[in-house]
Write a protein that holds these residues in place. Sequence first.
Motif, short mmCIF file in Angstrom:
data_model
loop_
_atom_site.label_atom_id
_atom_site.label_comp_id
_atom_site.label_asym_id
_atom_site.label_seq_id
_atom_site.Cartn_x
_atom_site.Cartn_y
_atom_site.Cartn_z
N ASN A 1 0.81 -1.20 0.00
CA ASN A 1 0.00 0.00 0.00
C ASN A 1 0.85 1.27 0.00
N ASN A 2 2.17 1.11 0.03
CA ASN A 2 3.12 2.21 -0.12
C ASN A 2 3.02 3.26 0.98
N VAL A 3 2.53 2.88 2.16
CA VAL A 3 2.35 3.82 3.25
C VAL A 3 3.67 4.42 3.74
N ARG A 4 4.77 3.73 3.59
CA ARG A 4 6.08 4.25 3.99
C ARG A 4 6.96 4.57 2.78
N GLY A 5 6.44 4.37 1.58
CA GLY A 5 7.24 4.62 0.39
C GLY A 5 7.87 3.36 -0.16
N GLU A 6 7.26 2.21 0.13
CA GLU A 6 7.80 0.91 -0.27
C GLU A 6 8.09 0.80 -1.77
N CYS A 7 7.34 1.52 -2.58
CA CYS A 7 7.53 1.43 -4.04
C CYS A 7 8.79 2.14 -4.51
N GLY A 8 9.35 3.00 -3.69
CA GLY A 8 10.58 3.68 -4.06
C GLY A 8 10.41 4.77 -5.10
N ASP A 9 9.18 5.21 -5.29
CA ASP A 9 8.91 6.23 -6.31
C ASP A 9 8.82 7.63 -5.73
N GLY A 10 9.24 7.79 -4.46
CA GLY A 10 9.24 9.10 -3.82
C GLY A 10 7.90 9.52 -3.26
N SER A 11 6.91 8.64 -3.30
CA SER A 11 5.58 8.98 -2.80
C SER A 11 5.13 7.99 -1.74
N ILE A 12 4.00 8.31 -1.13
CA ILE A 12 3.33 7.36 -0.24
C ILE A 12 1.91 7.11 -0.77
N THR A 13 1.78 7.22 -2.08
CA THR A 13 0.51 6.98 -2.75
C THR A 13 0.34 5.48 -2.99
N THR A 14 -0.83 4.95 -2.65
CA THR A 14 -1.11 3.54 -2.89
C THR A 14 -1.00 3.23 -4.37
N ARG A 15 -0.34 2.13 -4.71
CA ARG A 15 -0.13 1.74 -6.11
C ARG A 15 -0.75 0.36 -6.33
N SER A 16 -1.56 0.23 -7.36
CA SER A 16 -2.15 -1.07 -7.68
C SER A 16 -1.58 -1.64 -8.98
N SER A 17 -0.60 -0.93 -9.53
CA SER A 17 0.13 -1.43 -10.69
C SER A 17 1.59 -0.99 -10.54
N PRO A 18 2.51 -1.66 -11.20
CA PRO A 18 3.93 -1.36 -11.02
C PRO A 18 4.31 0.08 -11.39
N VAL A 19 5.23 0.65 -10.59
CA VAL A 19 5.82 1.95 -10.88
C VAL A 19 7.32 1.81 -10.80
N SER A 20 8.02 2.64 -11.52
CA SER A 20 9.48 2.60 -11.53
C SER A 20 10.05 3.25 -10.28
N VAL A 21 11.10 2.67 -9.76
CA VAL A 21 11.84 3.26 -8.65
C VAL A 21 12.53 4.52 -9.18
N LEU A 22 12.54 5.58 -8.37
CA LEU A 22 13.15 6.84 -8.80
C LEU A 22 14.65 6.69 -9.08
N GLY A 23 15.14 7.41 -10.05
CA GLY A 23 16.56 7.43 -10.38
C GLY A 23 16.87 6.54 -11.55
N ALA A 24 18.00 6.78 -12.14
CA ALA A 24 18.44 5.99 -13.29
C ALA A 24 19.29 4.83 -12.79
N HIS A 25 18.66 3.89 -12.13
CA HIS A 25 19.37 2.77 -11.52
C HIS A 25 19.33 1.54 -12.40
N ALA A 26 20.44 0.81 -12.40
CA ALA A 26 20.51 -0.50 -13.05
C ALA A 26 20.96 -1.48 -11.98
N PHE A 27 20.01 -2.18 -11.37
CA PHE A 27 20.32 -3.11 -10.29
C PHE A 27 20.56 -4.51 -10.85
N SER A 28 21.53 -5.20 -10.24
CA SER A 28 21.80 -6.59 -10.62
C SER A 28 21.23 -7.56 -9.59
N GLN A 29 20.88 -7.05 -8.40
CA GLN A 29 20.34 -7.89 -7.34
C GLN A 29 19.49 -7.03 -6.41
N ILE A 30 18.41 -7.60 -5.90
CA ILE A 30 17.52 -6.94 -4.95
C ILE A 30 17.26 -7.90 -3.80
#
Length: 164
Positions: A1-30
Amino acid sequence: NNVRGECGDGSITTRSSPVSVLGAHAFSQIVVVATSPTTIGLKTNGQVWAWVHNVTGYCCDNSVTNRSSPVSVVGAHSFIKIVAGIQHILALKADGSVWGWGQQSEGQLGTNLATLYHSSVPADKSSPIQVVGSHSFIDIWASLTVSCGLKINGEIWSWGGSLS
């Protein structure tokens, strides 16, 4: 529900579909810390970034401020693998050294210090701290409050676990 910003998009807005994490990141492991909605990402260049719940320093930015978008782990570290236990994060460097942060209540950071929850001495680490000894590991694991490292000779070393 993104109450603490779990989606990493800089918001605490509830998300029911995927959103991109902020920044130009290329992660190899999470990895995700089991007891909190904290996400840790290892970039292809060895940098580690984290976001969300930071009460015990999980984001490793020398603070305990929650983050709704990724922040870089402090220090000029270059890691090749990250793992998460129930209260802590471990990171492996190419030289075989292991570094940890988060809670150390049961010795799971491997720094020869274990402080129980009721103690007045803080054990949480909000910046990377190296596991003690001159160990060289080729792989690492973390589960609950136990940490393990595999050496090239096949030996497994472990630390942490229940002190009660």
